[in-house]
Design an enzyme around this catalytic site. Sequence first.
Site, PDB file in Angstrom:
ATOM      1  NE  ARG A 159     -17.156 -10.210  -6.400  1.00 49.17           N
ATOM      2  CZ  ARG A 159     -17.875 -10.095  -5.217  1.00 49.17           C
ATOM      3  NH1 ARG A 159     -18.679 -10.723  -4.820  1.00 49.17           N
ATOM      4  NH2 ARG A 159     -17.376  -8.822  -4.331  1.00 49.17           N
TER       5      ARG A 159
ATOM      6  CG  PHE B 131      -9.912  -0.166  -4.684  1.00 42.47           C
ATOM      7  CD1 PHE B 131      -9.404   0.782  -3.450  1.00 42.47           C
ATOM      8  CD2 PHE B 131     -10.265   0.597  -5.911  1.00 42.47           C
ATOM      9  CE1 PHE B 131      -8.852   1.839  -3.880  1.00 42.47           C
ATOM     10  CE2 PHE B 131      -9.494   1.718  -6.229  1.00 42.47           C
ATOM     11  CZ  PHE B 131      -9.107   2.540  -4.925  1.00 42.47           C
TER      12      PHE B 131
ATOM     13  CG  ASP C 272      -7.692  -4.307  -0.089  1.00 43.44           C
ATOM     14  OD1 ASP C 272      -8.790  -4.180  -0.673  1.00 43.44           O
ATOM     15  OD2 ASP C 272      -7.690  -3.555   1.068  1.00 43.44           O
TER      16      ASP C 272
ATOM     17  CB  ALA D  45      -5.535   1.337  -5.125  1.00 45.63           C
TER      18      ALA D  45
ATOM     19  CG  ASP E 198     -15.752  -3.192  -6.289  1.00 39.57           C
ATOM     20  OD1 ASP E 198     -16.617  -2.203  -6.256  1.00 39.57           O
ATOM     21  OD2 ASP E 198     -15.801  -4.026  -5.596  1.00 39.57           O
TER      22      ASP E 198
ATOM     23  CB  CYS F 221     -20.287   0.796  -3.594  1.00 39.77           C
ATOM     24  SG  CYS F 221     -18.937   1.439  -2.738  1.00 39.77           S
TER      25      CYS F 221
HETATM   26  N1  SAH Z   1     -13.555  -5.398  -4.773  1.00 38.86           N
HETATM   27  C1  SAH Z   1     -13.963  -6.112  -3.373  1.00 38.86           C
HETATM   28  C2  SAH Z   1     -14.555  -4.858  -2.674  1.00 38.86           C
HETATM   29  C3  SAH Z   1     -13.832  -3.847  -2.343  1.00 38.86           C
HETATM   30  S1  SAH Z   1     -14.136  -2.949  -0.923  1.00 38.86           S
HETATM   31  C4  SAH Z   1     -14.809  -7.133  -3.663  1.00 38.86           C
HETATM   32  O1  SAH Z   1     -15.569  -7.261  -4.539  1.00 38.86           O
HETATM   33  O2  SAH Z   1     -15.108  -7.841  -2.405  1.00 38.86           O
HETATM   34  C5  SAH Z   1     -12.987  -1.395  -0.757  1.00 38.86           C
HETATM   35  C6  SAH Z   1     -11.508  -2.002  -0.543  1.00 38.86           C
HETATM   36  O3  SAH Z   1     -10.593  -0.812  -0.835  1.00 38.86           O
HETATM   37  C7  SAH Z   1     -11.392  -2.487   0.726  1.00 38.86           C
HETATM   38  O4  SAH Z   1     -10.789  -3.628   0.981  1.00 38.86           O
HETATM   39  C8  SAH Z   1     -10.207  -1.313   1.391  1.00 38.86           C
HETATM   40  O5  SAH Z   1      -9.235  -2.217   2.240  1.00 38.86           O
HETATM   41  C9  SAH Z   1      -9.631  -1.097   0.126  1.00 38.86           C
HETATM   42  N2  SAH Z   1      -9.202   0.244   0.297  1.00 38.86           N
HETATM   43  C10 SAH Z   1      -9.577   1.312   0.684  1.00 38.86           C
HETATM   44  N3  SAH Z   1      -8.972   2.518   0.365  1.00 38.86           N
HETATM   45  C11 SAH Z   1      -7.796   2.091  -0.403  1.00 38.86           C
HETATM   46  C12 SAH Z   1      -6.586   2.559  -1.000  1.00 38.86           C
HETATM   47  N4  SAH Z   1      -6.482   3.918  -1.012  1.00 38.86           N
HETATM   48  N5  SAH Z   1      -5.904   1.755  -1.633  1.00 38.86           N
HETATM   49  C13 SAH Z   1      -5.954   0.549  -1.734  1.00 38.86           C
HETATM   50  N6  SAH Z   1      -7.100  -0.171  -1.211  1.00 38.86           N
HETATM   51  C14 SAH Z   1      -7.800   0.554  -0.486  1.00 38.86           C
END
Ligand code: SAH
Length: 396
Positions: A211, A227, A249, A278, A298, A338
């Site tokens: 970040r 995400f 999200d 997404a 992410d 991840c």
């Molecule tokens: N980038 C964030 C962490 C992401 S964790 C950070 O830096 O803190 C993954 C995220 O993806 C979660 O918040 C989850 O709610 C979201 N997510 C999972 N599947 C998804 C989808 N199909 N579309 C949108 N968001 C999604």
Amino acid sequence: MQLPSLRLKRHEERRLLGGHLWIYSNEVDSRETPLQQYQAGEQVRVETHNGKLLGTAYVNPHSLICARLVSRDDRILDRALLVHRLLQALKLRTQLFDEPFYRLVYGESDLLPGLVVDRFGPHLSVQLNSAGMEAMRGQVLDALKQVIAPESIVLRNDSSIRTLEGLLREVEVAWGEAPKVVELLENGVPLLAPLHDGQKTGWYYDQRPNRAWLRRFAPGKRVLDVFSYVGAFAVQAAAFGAREVVAIDASRPALEMAEKNAELNGVGDRFNGIEGDAFAILRGLKAEGESFDLIVVDPPAFIKRKKDHKEGLQAYHRINELAMQLLQPDGILLAASCSMHLAREELLDVLRSAGRRQDRHVQILMEGMQGPDHPVHPAIPETRYLKAFLARVSDG
Ligand code: SAH
């Protein structure tokens, strides 16, 4: 007090001697020491086939990883050893960071297998991810109180790993008055995280160094955070001077907290959240002719188990290609994964192939991994899971 023995088959000590901490059930001499004779969480003396001491471990007879070493001698994991390990963990983090916001304990890498502790100043978010740690619950809490003197401890025992260990999934305030929301500081930016009902421990400290890249690349830019969870990337981008940020999200509570994070930083007017899937939203943005200067992708782990590899890899290809289509000429793409089961070369290939398919030139500028409060155990590949590439994408 002599612990019961757990005897390995001939030659099966090699991985342990090479540095690993895990014992798989097929490595145990089950005629000499049948696994069924142990309680989940019980500690044992681990021996080679001819009785030589390898260390002390806790056992879970119901799990494929049936034992994990807690020491390489005859020290059992008790309150004294817990306190020692916590002090070691704390010493590293205070060396790394000026403020008390970090992952304090990262399981095996801190020689505390199955234990995760994230620190939000005086508040701790704890995961007991194995039967061995669960059996130590009271002593873990006591040791944390002794070493950190926290105001509150929340047990975020709702991870799916607990099911594999035969444990219940629950969230519980184990000590003090735990606020619903905690404040933290990351890369100099104040942020809020949900302590009880957020994802995992409430915050993803692992992306902190990646970040920080935004400090250089976000100023003046239109940024998309795909995400976003509670907006860690998006809000830091805005705080570093992005012109506008859009966070996507699927979770409404996550986006509501992202909005609060933007307001906390006085950038609420430059923040927009879009709730939904997404993949569909990126397609929609493209259809509307939208574009961005910097895009962060992410996602959650698309490859949770080895057998999801093919499908998961395709998902990484699809989402990064969609993102690249929304990128302005000379735009910046931060692509992360991840998934432990996705190799760094595979993520690199995702970027290569997306670039080729759109006839764009991709330059990798930086490569990152999880932050140093998630240290890698060199013998345990699972401890090195996060990959991140920062790429410039031009028209060639
Ligand atoms: N980038 C964030 C962490 C992401 S964790 C950070 O830096 O803190 C993954 C995220 O993806 C979660 O918040 C989850 O709610 C979201 N997510 C999972 N599947 C998804 C989808 N199909 N579309 C949108 N968001 C999604």
